[in-house]
Motif scaffolding. Structure first.
Motif, PDB file in Angstrom:
ATOM      1  N   PHE A   1      -4.441   2.534  -7.510  1.00  0.00           N
ATOM      2  CA  PHE A   1      -4.774   1.560  -6.109  1.00  0.00           C
ATOM      3  C   PHE A   1      -3.672   1.663  -5.019  1.00  0.00           C
ATOM      4  N   GLN A   2      -2.278   2.035  -5.569  1.00  0.00           N
ATOM      5  CA  GLN A   2      -1.446   2.521  -4.520  1.00  0.00           C
ATOM      6  C   GLN A   2      -1.584   3.488  -3.814  1.00  0.00           C
ATOM      7  N   THR A   3      -2.242   4.812  -4.595  1.00  0.00           N
ATOM      8  CA  THR A   3      -2.461   5.829  -3.934  1.00  0.00           C
ATOM      9  C   THR A   3      -3.566   5.983  -3.073  1.00  0.00           C
ATOM     10  N   GLU A   4      -4.680   5.260  -3.416  1.00  0.00           N
ATOM     11  CA  GLU A   4      -6.100   5.090  -2.814  1.00  0.00           C
ATOM     12  C   GLU A   4      -5.907   4.399  -1.339  1.00  0.00           C
ATOM     13  N   PHE A   5      -5.182   3.255  -1.458  1.00  0.00           N
ATOM     14  CA  PHE A   5      -4.975   2.338  -0.321  1.00  0.00           C
ATOM     15  C   PHE A   5      -3.889   2.420   0.484  1.00  0.00           C
ATOM     16  N   LYS A   6      -3.029   3.364  -0.154  1.00  0.00           N
ATOM     17  CA  LYS A   6      -1.601   3.829   0.625  1.00  0.00           C
ATOM     18  C   LYS A   6      -0.845   2.539   0.642  1.00  0.00           C
TER      19      LYS A   6
ATOM     20  N   CYS B   1       2.120  -0.312  -1.388  1.00  0.00           N
ATOM     21  CA  CYS B   1       3.249  -0.283  -2.431  1.00  0.00           C
ATOM     22  C   CYS B   1       3.893  -1.656  -2.702  1.00  0.00           C
ATOM     23  N   GLY B   2       3.672  -2.001  -3.809  1.00  0.00           N
ATOM     24  CA  GLY B   2       4.220  -3.513  -4.143  1.00  0.00           C
ATOM     25  C   GLY B   2       3.027  -4.291  -3.879  1.00  0.00           C
ATOM     26  N   VAL B   3       3.398  -5.737  -3.707  1.00  0.00           N
ATOM     27  CA  VAL B   3       2.509  -6.910  -3.387  1.00  0.00           C
ATOM     28  C   VAL B   3       2.755  -7.001  -1.691  1.00  0.00           C
ATOM     29  N   ILE B   4       3.986  -7.310  -1.508  1.00  0.00           N
ATOM     30  CA  ILE B   4       4.173  -7.791   0.007  1.00  0.00           C
ATOM     31  C   ILE B   4       4.862  -6.445   0.468  1.00  0.00           C
ATOM     32  N   TYR B   5       5.847  -5.938  -0.133  1.00  0.00           N
ATOM     33  CA  TYR B   5       6.624  -4.938   0.105  1.00  0.00           C
ATOM     34  C   TYR B   5       7.173  -4.150  -0.786  1.00  0.00           C
ATOM     35  N   PHE B   6       7.685  -2.992  -1.017  1.00  0.00           N
ATOM     36  CA  PHE B   6       8.114  -2.197  -2.266  1.00  0.00           C
ATOM     37  C   PHE B   6       9.178  -2.598  -2.716  1.00  0.00           C
ATOM     38  N   THR B   7       9.819  -3.514  -2.375  1.00  0.00           N
ATOM     39  CA  THR B   7      10.906  -4.097  -3.143  1.00  0.00           C
ATOM     40  C   THR B   7      10.437  -5.193  -3.909  1.00  0.00           C
TER      41      THR B   7
ATOM     42  N   PRO C   1      -2.096  -7.655   1.089  1.00  0.00           N
ATOM     43  CA  PRO C   1      -3.049  -7.777   2.223  1.00  0.00           C
ATOM     44  C   PRO C   1      -3.985  -6.522   2.025  1.00  0.00           C
ATOM     45  N   LYS C   2      -4.156  -5.454   1.514  1.00  0.00           N
ATOM     46  CA  LYS C   2      -5.226  -4.738   1.255  1.00  0.00           C
ATOM     47  C   LYS C   2      -6.037  -5.269   0.043  1.00  0.00           C
ATOM     48  N   ILE C   3      -5.793  -5.831  -0.849  1.00  0.00           N
ATOM     49  CA  ILE C   3      -6.851  -6.681  -1.857  1.00  0.00           C
ATOM     50  C   ILE C   3      -7.499  -7.937  -0.928  1.00  0.00           C
ATOM     51  N   TYR C   4      -6.415  -8.585  -0.226  1.00  0.00           N
ATOM     52  CA  TYR C   4      -7.138  -9.767   0.571  1.00  0.00           C
ATOM     53  C   TYR C   4      -8.266  -9.050   1.407  1.00  0.00           C
TER      54      TYR C   4
END
Length: 311
Positions: free
Chosen positions: A150-155, A157-163, A205-208
């Motif tokens: 998912f992170q590769t296809e939708f570019k 990282c993480g849920v809100i931020y990579f942290t 946000p991508k999933i939303y």
């Protein structure tokens, strides 16, 4: 001639509609297969959350097995309709009309039954963090693969931020699938050198946005409505063509043949009128026959009268 032109026009329209059925059904199957892969990924990441239920409500009408089966059956029905139109076969056209009617009713019932607006909020995305601690564990390799895909296809990282990866797991840097240019150890290099090499947008946000509806989902809805309208038009044209073909094949009403020349037209009908009047004849030929008979009778009567005078 006008009827033949109308039948030819109806057949051409049905040819075009059947070709349209093939193209739209193949497009629906292709887009539905593409969406199913992404939907399975989203359902894996959103398992046991409100987002999972919302995703099912949104995409079940598009990737429902009934809709897929209907599209496959519609391709076969379009072939039968093409053959029936080509051969002007009343039985095939009647079967074609009945099949279109059944398919339309199934599509309408499935669309009404499965249509529902999901109720989700952006705050529900926080629940995705509960799936992150299992990343990288041996018994959750399928979840690890899903996050990376998912992170590769939708570019993202993480849920809100990579942290979020550093917060929810014991990892010191995000997964390598967060890198814009992936290679082994790219996330570690980006974490210590240049954070711009990591995707800056979270996957929440991508999933939303995916659950709220993608362009592919809107295309499927448009195709579904177009197929329904085309089916109504095809059923109307099929009924018209059936009526025209049946009317042409209906035998004409029998008419009595004219008698050949020189044959007896039938028994003479003489109607006797009041006393002192000549009999009334049925037709001109009968009148001529009666006139000849009367002349002959008068001639014999006059000869007998002359003989009596001489004696």
């Amino acid at each position: 001639m006008a009827r033949e032109d109308a039948v030819r026009c109806l057949r051409c329209l049905l040819y075009a509609l059947n070709l349209l059925f093939w193209l739209m059904s193949i497009c629906v199957l292709g887009v539905a297969a593409w969406l199913r892969d992404y939907l399975n990924t989203v359902l894996t990441l959103t398992a046991h959350t409100r987002l999972e239920e919302a995703a099912v409500l949104t995409y079940s009408p598009a990737v429902h097995p009934v809709i897929i089966a209907v599209c496959c059956f519609l391709i076969i029905v379009a072939m039968v309709g093409y053959c029936g139109t080509l051969k002007c076969n009343l039985l095939l056209l009647a079967w074609y009309f009945g099949s279109l009617l059944v398919i339309f009713c199934v599509e309408l019932a499935s669309g009404v039954w499965t249509y529902d607006e999901p109720s989700i909020h952006r705050s529900d995305m926080i629940s995705l963090k509960s799936r992150m601690p299992n990343y990288g564990l041996q018994r959750y390799q399928w979840l690890t693969h899903t996050w990376n895909t998912f992170q590769t296809e939708f570019k993202c990282c993480g849920v809100i931020y990579f942290t979020d990866w550093l917060e929810m797991t014991e990892m010191e840097w995000p997964p390598d699938s967060c890198c814009s240019n992936q290679y082994p150890g790219c996330a570690r290099h980006a974490h210590y050198r240049d954070l711009s090499d990591l995707h800056q947008e979270g996957c929440g946000p991508k999933i939303y946005s995916f659950i709220r509806g993608t362009k592919q989902l809107h295309v499927l809805r448009f195709l579904g409505v177009s197929i329904g309208v085309a089916q109504i038009l095809a059923m109307t044209l099929t009924l018209t063509l059936l009526w025209a073909l049946y009317y042409d094949r209906k035998p004409p009403e029998p008419t009595p043949p004219d008698p050949p020349p020189g044959t007896d037209p039938g028994p003479l009908t003489i109607t006797h009128g009041p006393q002192g009047e000549a009999p009334k004849l049925g037709n001109t030929r009968l009148a001529e026959a009666w006139s000849n008979a009367a002349t002959t009778s008068n001639g014999h009567g006059h000869t007998q009268f002359e003989m009596e005078r001489l004696s």
